[in-house]
Design an enzyme around this catalytic site. Sequence first.
Site, PDB file in Angstrom:
ATOM      1  N   ALA A 125       0.846  -1.188   0.000  1.00 55.55           N
ATOM      2  CA  ALA A 125       0.000   0.000   0.000  1.00 55.55           C
ATOM      3  C   ALA A 125       0.892   1.254   0.000  1.00 55.55           C
ATOM      4  O   ALA A 125       1.824   1.331  -0.798  1.00 55.55           O
ATOM      5  CB  ALA A 125      -0.972  -0.035   1.173  1.00 55.55           C
ATOM      6  N   SER A 126       0.674   2.202   0.903  1.00 55.16           N
ATOM      7  CA  SER A 126       1.395   3.477   0.829  1.00 55.16           C
ATOM      8  C   SER A 126       2.856   3.406   1.246  1.00 55.16           C
ATOM      9  O   SER A 126       3.575   4.397   1.117  1.00 55.16           O
ATOM     10  CB  SER A 126       0.674   4.545   1.660  1.00 55.16           C
ATOM     11  OG  SER A 126      -0.495   4.957   0.987  1.00 55.16           O
ATOM     12  N   VAL A 127       3.322   2.272   1.724  1.00 51.44           N
ATOM     13  CA  VAL A 127       4.773   2.104   1.888  1.00 51.44           C
ATOM     14  C   VAL A 127       5.442   2.184   0.513  1.00 51.44           C
ATOM     15  O   VAL A 127       6.628   2.510   0.407  1.00 51.44           O
ATOM     16  CB  VAL A 127       5.088   0.780   2.609  1.00 51.44           C
ATOM     17  CG1 VAL A 127       6.581   0.569   2.755  1.00 51.44           C
ATOM     18  CG2 VAL A 127       4.436   0.767   3.997  1.00 51.44           C
TER      19      VAL A 127
END
Length: 397
Positions: free
Chosen positions: A73-75
């Site tokens: 995801a946003s990593v």
Amino acid sequence: MPNPLDSSTAALPDPDLEARLDRVVQASLAERRLVGCVVLVARDGVPVYRRAAGLADREAGRPMREDTLFRLASVTKVFVSTAALVLVAQGRLALDEPLDRKLPEFRPCLADGRPARISLRQALSHSAGLGYRFLEEDADGPYARAGVSDGMDRSGIDLAENLRRIAQVPLLYPPGSQWGYSLATDVVGALVARVCGGSLGDALREWVGVPLGLLDSGFEPPTAERLATVYVSDTPAPHRLAEGETVAPLDGCVGIRFEPARAFDADAFHSGGAGMVGSAGDVLALLESLRRGGAPLLPPALVEEMGRDQIGGPDLPTAPGFGFGLGFSVLRDPRAANSPESPGTWRWGGAYGHSWFVDRARALSVVALTNTLYEGMNGRFVEDLRDAVYGRGGHGR
């Protein structure tokens, strides 16, 4: 570059650290707030804690391992932001150059129809005026009506089409005037791919993965045996995330439509803000490279710029005491954040249940990837783990 966790003989500078962190991990599992996690901590580049705990797949009884893969995801954003800055270091991009010089088809307008130009700096710092479909107040918001993908669903469109749809929606504010979490990193991903002349995955592999020796992180479909199954915080225990399930990370927003099968879809577009799969060890290797000054990816001056609060004005809406740099939040005021971290600490996470932070003043890098949303992103586990790293009392002690 060697993996920062290769050493197995590192001494613990803090003899109680392992016990404190173990208590936090064990409590989160025993209280059924998490199904499984991988936690890695490095100090001065030396591994001081490494733990895989719980289950990667509860129904199959598959244990979590240190090399388990996660939907990041946003990593993903720190990888893509770093790749963009590699191109800045090479002189192929400039932070204050408008995106439309390289992406002429991406020219969104303000609400009154006036054209607006977004710089790479504004995109990386989420001050571009863009939004996210999942943050809209209802399912009939402007991004929803335009058919925009947040990069978490199986939309059936390609990156160019998503870019076209994003550009159709009026900007929420003039670029540079406010902060708003957004699809800007997806646009940056398209920019990186355009400059490199291939896919975003190819660019990340060439400019981040190969120099750091990363073997597990990218957009390639993973093997099911290594990928963690995803769960959703629930009572009395997390439930398995259903395909197409929508879960809101904050009150007042429509929420993210999760389609975890996207990870296995070789035709899914490379979402620069949410699309990668990877391991905790690879995330730590990237963070440690940046913490140490950027080599072999970036010069120290660009790392300093990356970690400088770019936005001014109020704190982030849901994170008192934090501003934002070029790809992650930056701690302005530990007192306002009620945090033991040092001023200037970098921090972000991912909607599938992840958090990480880098405290350069104390030479600390911490990665915690879990398979339980949203407990592993912004739940009690995140605060307890942080406080245990610093030896501060909390729920897990």
